[in-house]
Design a protein around this motif. Structure first.
Motif, PDB file in Angstrom:
ATOM      1  N   ASP A 151       0.848  -1.193   0.000  1.00 40.41           N
ATOM      2  CA  ASP A 151       0.000   0.000   0.000  1.00 40.41           C
ATOM      3  C   ASP A 151       0.886   1.246   0.000  1.00 40.41           C
ATOM      4  O   ASP A 151       1.215   1.797   1.053  1.00 40.41           O
ATOM      5  CB  ASP A 151      -0.910  -0.045   1.229  1.00 40.41           C
ATOM      6  CG  ASP A 151      -1.739   1.220   1.386  1.00 40.41           C
ATOM      7  OD1 ASP A 151      -1.934   1.927   0.382  1.00 40.41           O
ATOM      8  OD2 ASP A 151      -2.175   1.489   2.522  1.00 40.41           O
ATOM      9  N   PRO A 199       0.323   4.490  -1.142  1.00 38.30           N
ATOM     10  CA  PRO A 199      -0.242   5.721  -0.566  1.00 38.30           C
ATOM     11  C   PRO A 199      -0.290   5.688   0.956  1.00 38.30           C
ATOM     12  O   PRO A 199       0.046   6.673   1.624  1.00 38.30           O
ATOM     13  CB  PRO A 199      -1.641   5.785  -1.183  1.00 38.30           C
ATOM     14  CG  PRO A 199      -1.546   4.993  -2.443  1.00 38.30           C
ATOM     15  CD  PRO A 199      -0.589   3.884  -2.137  1.00 38.30           C
ATOM     16  N   GLY A 200      -0.708   4.557   1.510  1.00 39.72           N
ATOM     17  CA  GLY A 200      -0.736   4.445   2.964  1.00 39.72           C
ATOM     18  C   GLY A 200       0.645   4.536   3.572  1.00 39.72           C
ATOM     19  O   GLY A 200       0.837   5.174   4.616  1.00 39.72           O
ATOM     20  N   VAL A 249       1.686   8.230   3.642  1.00 40.24           N
ATOM     21  CA  VAL A 249       1.023   8.993   4.706  1.00 40.24           C
ATOM     22  C   VAL A 249       1.592   8.614   6.065  1.00 40.24           C
ATOM     23  O   VAL A 249       1.852   9.482   6.921  1.00 40.24           O
ATOM     24  CB  VAL A 249      -0.504   8.749   4.670  1.00 40.24           C
ATOM     25  CG1 VAL A 249      -1.188   9.407   5.861  1.00 40.24           C
ATOM     26  CG2 VAL A 249      -1.096   9.279   3.376  1.00 40.24           C
ATOM     27  N   LEU A 275      -5.612  10.171   9.640  1.00 39.21           N
ATOM     28  CA  LEU A 275      -6.001   9.948   8.251  1.00 39.21           C
ATOM     29  C   LEU A 275      -5.530   8.581   7.756  1.00 39.21           C
ATOM     30  O   LEU A 275      -6.231   7.897   7.007  1.00 39.21           O
ATOM     31  CB  LEU A 275      -5.425  11.051   7.365  1.00 39.21           C
ATOM     32  CG  LEU A 275      -6.000  12.454   7.584  1.00 39.21           C
ATOM     33  CD1 LEU A 275      -5.244  13.475   6.734  1.00 39.21           C
ATOM     34  CD2 LEU A 275      -7.489  12.486   7.258  1.00 39.21           C
ATOM     35  N   PHE A 276      -4.335   8.174   8.205  1.00 40.94           N
ATOM     36  CA  PHE A 276      -3.820   6.856   7.833  1.00 40.94           C
ATOM     37  C   PHE A 276      -4.748   5.759   8.356  1.00 40.94           C
ATOM     38  O   PHE A 276      -5.076   4.813   7.628  1.00 40.94           O
ATOM     39  CB  PHE A 276      -2.423   6.676   8.400  1.00 40.94           C
ATOM     40  CG  PHE A 276      -1.879   5.283   8.280  1.00 40.94           C
ATOM     41  CD1 PHE A 276      -1.433   4.795   7.057  1.00 40.94           C
ATOM     42  CD2 PHE A 276      -1.825   4.443   9.383  1.00 40.94           C
ATOM     43  CE1 PHE A 276      -0.952   3.503   6.938  1.00 40.94           C
ATOM     44  CE2 PHE A 276      -1.341   3.153   9.275  1.00 40.94           C
ATOM     45  CZ  PHE A 276      -0.900   2.676   8.055  1.00 40.94           C
ATOM     46  N   TYR A 283      -7.918   5.698   6.275  1.00 39.63           N
ATOM     47  CA  TYR A 283      -7.653   5.170   4.935  1.00 39.63           C
ATOM     48  C   TYR A 283      -7.472   3.651   4.973  1.00 39.63           C
ATOM     49  O   TYR A 283      -7.999   2.921   4.117  1.00 39.63           O
ATOM     50  CB  TYR A 283      -6.402   5.850   4.368  1.00 39.63           C
ATOM     51  CG  TYR A 283      -5.960   5.322   3.033  1.00 39.63           C
ATOM     52  CD1 TYR A 283      -6.674   5.637   1.868  1.00 39.63           C
ATOM     53  CD2 TYR A 283      -4.832   4.515   2.910  1.00 39.63           C
ATOM     54  CE1 TYR A 283      -6.263   5.157   0.630  1.00 39.63           C
ATOM     55  CE2 TYR A 283      -4.417   4.037   1.674  1.00 39.63           C
ATOM     56  CZ  TYR A 283      -5.138   4.359   0.541  1.00 39.63           C
ATOM     57  OH  TYR A 283      -4.736   3.881  -0.670  1.00 39.63           O
ATOM     58  N   GLU A 284      -6.753   3.153   5.983  1.00 37.86           N
ATOM     59  CA  GLU A 284      -6.537   1.709   6.095  1.00 37.86           C
ATOM     60  C   GLU A 284      -7.844   0.977   6.370  1.00 37.86           C
ATOM     61  O   GLU A 284      -8.096  -0.117   5.840  1.00 37.86           O
ATOM     62  CB  GLU A 284      -5.522   1.415   7.201  1.00 37.86           C
ATOM     63  CG  GLU A 284      -4.130   1.954   6.937  1.00 37.86           C
ATOM     64  CD  GLU A 284      -3.486   1.344   5.707  1.00 37.86           C
ATOM     65  OE1 GLU A 284      -3.150   0.155   5.752  1.00 37.86           O
ATOM     66  OE2 GLU A 284      -3.329   2.055   4.698  1.00 37.86           O
ATOM     67  N   ARG A 332     -10.778   1.934   5.385  1.00 38.48           N
ATOM     68  CA  ARG A 332     -11.525   1.932   4.122  1.00 38.48           C
ATOM     69  C   ARG A 332     -11.020   0.837   3.196  1.00 38.48           C
ATOM     70  O   ARG A 332     -11.818   0.143   2.538  1.00 38.48           O
ATOM     71  CB  ARG A 332     -11.395   3.302   3.471  1.00 38.48           C
ATOM     72  CG  ARG A 332     -12.133   3.422   2.145  1.00 38.48           C
ATOM     73  CD  ARG A 332     -11.862   4.772   1.515  1.00 38.48           C
ATOM     74  NE  ARG A 332     -12.443   4.852   0.181  1.00 38.48           N
ATOM     75  CZ  ARG A 332     -12.214   5.834  -0.667  1.00 38.48           C
ATOM     76  NH1 ARG A 332     -11.404   6.833  -0.316  1.00 38.48           N
ATOM     77  NH2 ARG A 332     -12.767   5.837  -1.861  1.00 38.48           N
ATOM     78  N   LEU A 333      -9.693   0.673   3.116  1.00 42.54           N
ATOM     79  CA  LEU A 333      -9.144  -0.396   2.282  1.00 42.54           C
ATOM     80  C   LEU A 333      -9.633  -1.762   2.750  1.00 42.54           C
ATOM     81  O   LEU A 333      -9.997  -2.628   1.935  1.00 42.54           O
ATOM     82  CB  LEU A 333      -7.616  -0.356   2.315  1.00 42.54           C
ATOM     83  CG  LEU A 333      -6.901   0.786   1.586  1.00 42.54           C
ATOM     84  CD1 LEU A 333      -5.393   0.596   1.675  1.00 42.54           C
ATOM     85  CD2 LEU A 333      -7.334   0.862   0.127  1.00 42.54           C
ATOM     86  N   PRO A 372      -4.639  -3.510   3.093  1.00 42.65           N
ATOM     87  CA  PRO A 372      -4.094  -2.364   3.826  1.00 42.65           C
ATOM     88  C   PRO A 372      -2.662  -2.633   4.276  1.00 42.65           C
ATOM     89  O   PRO A 372      -2.222  -3.786   4.355  1.00 42.65           O
ATOM     90  CB  PRO A 372      -5.034  -2.239   5.030  1.00 42.65           C
ATOM     91  CG  PRO A 372      -5.512  -3.635   5.266  1.00 42.65           C
ATOM     92  CD  PRO A 372      -5.583  -4.290   3.900  1.00 42.65           C
TER      93      PRO A 372
END
Length: 478
Positions: free
Chosen positions: A211, A213-214, A217, A254-255, A258-259, A261-262, A269
């Motif tokens: 991941d 993008p993760g 971040v 935010l991380f 986001y994780e 959501r994945l 994630p």
């Protein structure tokens, strides 16, 4: 017609026995842990030889810590993706080569660059150590292996000061500070020769998605936290520290979103949010963070007090704090031999022992000098830490499935690194402030008393020690 002789296939090397694997991977852990503190002792010699400015010296010392902290979780995921043993070998190569480059550095930029790469090597190496121990051992043997891991972790940081003082003081072959880095080269080569092709890979899956993008971040968030915690206290906490800390905390929030959501959408994630759902894991991480931050604060302020107020040499200061390490080592290796019915109470008793020892230390150092009673109390505090850390590590790591070993390794390693940096920043700020403020207690007494208060509050409030939590979280794990 001449035919070529048949090509002999290369036989795979025999896997290491469990005890040999433990010695091997903990040897790698020792290198990474020592380098978080061993360079501090060599700082003045490095500054003189390479003509470093104050800022350059800080970068040379802390670029390792920054790269190390930022890369831990990513290093853990790479181990889960490509195999723990394989990534461990890559990490040892990277760490060893960069240590050689540090020892041969001829300019500030070369030293800072090599230290940064060395930190990245440590970030790859450390998560694999915990993962390999978890997949190799079960039950009581895993408990003992994790206790050894904790012992190496805490003792290595303290021992770095002693070893650094010895190497710099010996001035081997007229090289002054360089052996502080070069000592890693033979150790790294020995670990690599012993382990290459002989370590288990675990449930590696090259198809697992990284991941990116993760990871970006997360790395940014950790960096924004670590930079002000590392440099803020020494600089008097300039204005930029507070926006950086706030931005780092926001990035981690935010991380997490986001994780989650994945995970909900069935994608991969960087850290599975379900990993942190068991109460034992959450409470264990809070307990580990508290103990290790108090340890970092005690290590830093005690060394500062002994060297700047009592005028101890770095070597003598390190040997004094070695009493703490002795207590830690003894307790971490023996707590698991207590009756199993006592094990759930070990963390609570350990917090109480550390709080009592640091509270009494505030009285012992209120006068002049460093009495022998203070050294004895350091042994007691170290013993409380050793037993509590071992029990918390076992509870945290034992609450997740083996296939999540890489994830929990990365999380635990990151928590430990952030906690030590946070403890140094908090205790260092308090100590330095109290030296100039009109406080009723001496600076060291106030610092010890504050640490005792934190240990008392967390040891009482965190539900990591209660049977209710264990019963509430009992049941089959998916």
């Amino acid at each position: 017609m001449v035919t070529a002789p048949p090509r002999q296939e290369r036989r795979p090397r025999r896997p290491l026995a469990p005890w040999a694997l433990t010695v091997c991977v903990l040897g790698g852990q020792v290198m990474a842990t020592l380098d978080t503190s061993i360079v501090n002792v060599a700082g003045p010699s490095v500054q003189r030889d390479l003509r470093l400015s104050g800022a350059d010296l800080q970068l040379a010392v802390y670029s390792y810590v920054l790269a190390y902290a930022v890369g831990l979780i990513i290093g853990a995921r790479l181990g889960g993706r490509h195999g723990y043993g394989r990534v461990f070998a890559w990490a040892v190569v990277l760490f060893t080569v960069s240590s050689l480059a540090c020892g041969l550095a001829v300019s500030p930029s070369m030293l800072v660059a090599a230290r940064t790469v060395q930190g990245l090597g440590a970030a790859l190496l450390v998560p694999q150590v915990l993962s390999l121990l978890q997949i190799t051992f079960e039950g009581e043997k895993r408990r003992r292996a994790l206790s050894l891991y904790g012992m190496v972790l805490a003792i290595g940081v303290a021992a770095g000061q002693v070893l650094g003082g010895l190497l710099v003081g010996a001035d081997l072959f007229g090289m002054e500070w360089r052996p502080v880095f070069l000592v890693n080269v033979p150790v790294g080569l020995a670990v690599l020769a012993w382990s290459a092709g002989r370590l288990p890979q675990g449930p590696a899956s090259g198809e697992r998605r990284l991941d990116l993008p993760g990871a970006a971040v997360l790395a940014g968030g950790v960096l924004m936290l670590v930079v002000p915690l590392t440099f803020g206290a020494g600089a008097g906490w300039p204005w930029w520290c507070w926006p950086s800390l706030a931005a780092g905390a926001l990035a981690l929030m935010l991380f997490g979103m986001y994780e989650a959501r994945l995970a909900r959408t069935g994608r991969e994630p960087l850290i599975d949010p379900a990993l942190l759902s068991p109460p034992e894991v959450r409470a264990g991480l809070v307990g580990i963070f508290t103990m290790m931050s108090c340890f970092g604060g005690l290590l830093f302020t005690t060394a500062l007090h002994l060297q700047t107020v009592l005028l101890y040499s770095p070597l003598r200061s390190g040997l004094t704090f070695a009493a703490y390490s002795a207590g830690f080592a003894t307790a971490s290796l023996t707590w698991s031999r207590l009756p199993s019915a006592w094990h759930p109470r070990v963390p609570g008793a350990s917090f109480a022992a550390m709080a009592l020892a640091t509270g009494l230390l505030s009285l012992a150092v209120a006068g002049q000098g460093w009495p022998w009673q203070a050294t004895a109390l350091l042994v007691m505090a170290g013993a409380g830490h050793g037993a509590g850390f071992g029990a918390l590590m076992q509870r945290t790591a034992g609450s997740v499935r083996t296939e999540h070993a890489a994830d929990v390794s990365g999380v635990v390693a990151t928590v430990i690194q952030l906690s030590i940096v946070s403890g140094i920043a908090a205790a260092g700020t308090l100590y330095l402030w109290s030296t100039s403020a009109a406080t009723q207690l001496p600076p060291m007494s106030l610092t010890f008393l504050s640490v005792a208060a934190v240990l008392t509050v967390v040891g009482t409030a965190v539900p990591v020690f209660t049977a209710h939590r264990r019963r509430g979280s009992a049941g089959p794990r998916a």
